[in-house]
Design a protein around this motif. Structure first.
Motif, PDB file in Angstrom:
ATOM      1  N   ALA A   1       0.827  -1.216   0.000  1.00  0.00           N
ATOM      2  CA  ALA A   1       0.000   0.000   0.000  1.00  0.00           C
ATOM      3  C   ALA A   1       0.857   1.261   0.000  1.00  0.00           C
ATOM      4  O   ALA A   1       0.401   2.337  -0.427  1.00  0.00           O
ATOM      5  CB  ALA A   1      -0.919  -0.004   1.213  1.00  0.00           C
ATOM      6  N   LEU A   2       2.110   1.142   0.443  1.00  0.00           N
ATOM      7  CA  LEU A   2       2.972   2.313   0.511  1.00  0.00           C
ATOM      8  C   LEU A   2       3.719   2.583  -0.789  1.00  0.00           C
ATOM      9  O   LEU A   2       4.400   3.609  -0.901  1.00  0.00           O
ATOM     10  CB  LEU A   2       3.967   2.152   1.674  1.00  0.00           C
ATOM     11  N   LEU A   3       3.613   1.693  -1.774  1.00  0.00           N
ATOM     12  CA  LEU A   3       4.220   1.994  -3.074  1.00  0.00           C
ATOM     13  C   LEU A   3       3.586   3.242  -3.701  1.00  0.00           C
ATOM     14  O   LEU A   3       4.312   4.164  -4.108  1.00  0.00           O
ATOM     15  CB  LEU A   3       4.122   0.786  -4.007  1.00  0.00           C
ATOM     16  N   PRO A   4       2.257   3.333  -3.805  1.00  0.00           N
ATOM     17  CA  PRO A   4       1.677   4.574  -4.335  1.00  0.00           C
ATOM     18  C   PRO A   4       1.900   5.776  -3.430  1.00  0.00           C
ATOM     19  O   PRO A   4       1.916   6.922  -3.907  1.00  0.00           O
ATOM     20  CB  PRO A   4       0.189   4.248  -4.481  1.00  0.00           C
ATOM     21  N   VAL A   5       2.077   5.558  -2.132  1.00  0.00           N
ATOM     22  CA  VAL A   5       2.395   6.675  -1.245  1.00  0.00           C
ATOM     23  C   VAL A   5       3.785   7.216  -1.588  1.00  0.00           C
ATOM     24  O   VAL A   5       4.009   8.434  -1.608  1.00  0.00           O
ATOM     25  CB  VAL A   5       2.296   6.244   0.231  1.00  0.00           C
ATOM     26  N   ASN A   6       4.733   6.324  -1.856  1.00  0.00           N
ATOM     27  CA  ASN A   6       6.040   6.745  -2.361  1.00  0.00           C
ATOM     28  C   ASN A   6       5.879   7.652  -3.570  1.00  0.00           C
ATOM     29  O   ASN A   6       6.502   8.717  -3.672  1.00  0.00           O
ATOM     30  CB  ASN A   6       6.860   5.521  -2.772  1.00  0.00           C
ATOM     31  N   GLN A   7       5.054   7.220  -4.495  1.00  0.00           N
ATOM     32  CA  GLN A   7       4.852   7.984  -5.725  1.00  0.00           C
ATOM     33  C   GLN A   7       4.209   9.335  -5.434  1.00  0.00           C
ATOM     34  O   GLN A   7       4.555  10.344  -6.065  1.00  0.00           O
ATOM     35  CB  GLN A   7       4.004   7.178  -6.710  1.00  0.00           C
ATOM     36  N   PHE A   8       3.277   9.357  -4.506  1.00  0.00           N
ATOM     37  CA  PHE A   8       2.605  10.610  -4.142  1.00  0.00           C
ATOM     38  C   PHE A   8       3.625  11.610  -3.583  1.00  0.00           C
ATOM     39  O   PHE A   8       3.660  12.784  -3.994  1.00  0.00           O
ATOM     40  CB  PHE A   8       1.507  10.330  -3.114  1.00  0.00           C
ATOM     41  N   VAL A   9       4.453  11.161  -2.656  1.00  0.00           N
ATOM     42  CA  VAL A   9       5.445  12.050  -2.052  1.00  0.00           C
ATOM     43  C   VAL A   9       6.439  12.520  -3.104  1.00  0.00           C
ATOM     44  O   VAL A   9       6.814  13.698  -3.156  1.00  0.00           O
ATOM     45  CB  VAL A   9       6.168  11.328  -0.896  1.00  0.00           C
ATOM     46  N   SER A  10       6.867  11.606  -3.957  1.00  0.00           N
ATOM     47  CA  SER A  10       7.826  11.948  -5.002  1.00  0.00           C
ATOM     48  C   SER A  10       7.262  12.952  -5.991  1.00  0.00           C
ATOM     49  O   SER A  10       7.957  13.868  -6.448  1.00  0.00           O
ATOM     50  CB  SER A  10       8.247  10.669  -5.738  1.00  0.00           C
TER      51      SER A  10
ATOM     52  N   PHE B   1      14.194  13.219  -5.188  1.00  0.00           N
ATOM     53  CA  PHE B   1      14.805  14.257  -4.359  1.00  0.00           C
ATOM     54  C   PHE B   1      16.323  14.277  -4.585  1.00  0.00           C
ATOM     55  O   PHE B   1      16.925  15.352  -4.651  1.00  0.00           O
ATOM     56  CB  PHE B   1      14.461  14.014  -2.889  1.00  0.00           C
ATOM     57  N   ILE B   2      16.913  13.091  -4.717  1.00  0.00           N
ATOM     58  CA  ILE B   2      18.346  13.024  -5.014  1.00  0.00           C
ATOM     59  C   ILE B   2      18.626  13.618  -6.388  1.00  0.00           C
ATOM     60  O   ILE B   2      19.592  14.377  -6.573  1.00  0.00           O
ATOM     61  CB  ILE B   2      18.837  11.561  -4.942  1.00  0.00           C
ATOM     62  N   HIS B   3      17.775  13.293  -7.343  1.00  0.00           N
ATOM     63  CA  HIS B   3      17.960  13.809  -8.698  1.00  0.00           C
ATOM     64  C   HIS B   3      17.787  15.332  -8.747  1.00  0.00           C
ATOM     65  O   HIS B   3      18.516  16.032  -9.454  1.00  0.00           O
ATOM     66  CB  HIS B   3      16.971  13.134  -9.646  1.00  0.00           C
ATOM     67  N   ALA B   4      16.835  15.839  -7.975  1.00  0.00           N
ATOM     68  CA  ALA B   4      16.540  17.277  -8.000  1.00  0.00           C
ATOM     69  C   ALA B   4      17.625  18.096  -7.313  1.00  0.00           C
ATOM     70  O   ALA B   4      17.988  19.179  -7.786  1.00  0.00           O
ATOM     71  CB  ALA B   4      15.186  17.547  -7.345  1.00  0.00           C
TER      72      ALA B   4
END
Length: 366
Positions: free
Chosen positions: A88-97, A127-130
């Protein structure tokens, strides 16, 4: 047949997400979220499903990102209470990113908080890329965190070529900024963390072989068995390629006077069966030799060309004049990472990184 990977994200999981988020924010419209997230889900693959759920979060959480992030954080498990966890936290990762770059520190803190319940290795990469310097300054502090999931995130999330995730071209070109993180975790008490360090070094070795061979040389003297295992795993690509420095790091030299005869016992293999083969190895030198024996199978691709894949086989110490026979079966069956095609394949035996014998076999898709 194995369950399709896409089913790791399914309607039941979406409903559970709605329940946990509603607990953290009673005015959250769980029904609307569920409807948006599951619309057409059957036709979507795993990452498409994750993106669909990410979009549903964006449409139902507050438009104010800090408020949305606070809800997601309160929806995580805490003090024995269930919450958002696992896939369930995979899409949360995407949301934060996707939405959190303008709230850099807040987003990194949220990703650090969720990683014990799944992983945030996908989310931190944008975030690392940015802003590589700013992100790594924060991430470097995680190497001493008491939670081993957070320590692993420091190495896994910064891998230049992390599978399934966006590549980090800056670190592909110049991996030196993450080397202090990897050094700090070389002797981590958790094997889970050390494997991540090894995988990151192996990523780097694909673009900077000399850098990793030198890194291993610097850190292998008086290494504990755990660190030595890490460095060996980190060198796997270099060893398969016969990198002389990498071979020397583990006591292997260029093979001298080695005679190898390869015999294929199944010249025709039906898909689903095993390829059987053996090799007779003779040390014709006047001194004993330490040998690392691997084999490569050149698989037929869709366009008829061959593509090699190297497999680990055996390590042995062979006295001068000695001969040894080694037998192997290799399964040719359905796997998620390869599509097989019929035709003439090739097998090669590599001794200390050098091709020493080869033979062909035919694969039939019956």
């Amino acid at each position: 047949m194995a369950e399709p990977l896409k089913n790791l994200l399914h309607p039941g999981l979406v409903k559970e997400m709605a329940t946990h988020i509603s607990r953290a924010a009673p005015d959250f419209d769980g029904g609307r979220f569920t409807g948006l997230a599951t619309a057409g889900m059957d036709a979507l693959e795993l990452m498409q499903r994750a993106d669909r759920i990410r979009q549903a979060l964006a449409q139902t959480l507050p438009a104010d990102y800090p408020a949305a992030a606070d809800i997601l954080r309160r929806a995580l498990p805490a003090e024995g209470r269930p919450g958002l966890s696992g896939w369930a936290l995979l899409p949360v990762n995407q949301f934060v990113s996707e939405y959190g770059l303008t709230h850099f520190d807040l987003s990194l803190a949220l990703l650090k908080a969720l990683t014990p319940h799944f992983t945030a290795e996908f989310g931190i990469r944008r975030f690392i890329h940015a802003d590589e310097d700013r992100a790594l300054a924060e991430i470097s502090g995680w190497v001493t965190d008491p939670n081993h999931h957070v320590r692993r995130l420091a190495s896994e999330g910064t891998r230049p070529r992390l599978p399934w995730a966006m590549r980090l071209p800056g670190l592909v070109r110049n991996p030196h900024p993450i080397l202090p993180i990897l050094v700090a975790l070389l002797d981590d008490p958790e094997d889970y963390v050390r494997r991540s360090v090894a995988n990151s070094l192996n990523d780097i070795a694909k673009d900077h072989p000399a850098l990793v061979a030198d890194f291993v040389e610097r850190h292998i003297d008086d290494a504990s068995p755990a660190r030595r295992q890490l460095l060996r795993h980190a060198s796997r690509t270099l060893l398969k390629r016969g990198n002389a420095k990498a071979l020397a790091n583990f006591g292997f030299a260029a093979a001298r006077g080695i005679e190898a005869t390869l015999a294929v016992s199944t010249p025709v293999v039906v898909f689903g069966d095993k390829l059987g083969f053996s090799i007779d190895v003779t040390n014709g030198d006047t001194a004993p030799q330490r040998l690392m024996i691997d084999y490569a199978i050149h698989h037929v691709k869709a366009n008829g060309t061959l593509a090699p894949k190297v497999f680990k086989w055996k390590q042995l110490d062979l006295p001068a004049g000695a001969r040894q026979t080694i037998i192997r079966d290799h399964a040719i069956r359905a796997i998620t990472t390869r599509v097989y095609y019929p035709g003439t394949h090739r097998i090669e035996v590599l001794i200390n990184g050098t091709i020493s014998a080869s033979a062909d076999f035919d694969l039939r898709m019956e």
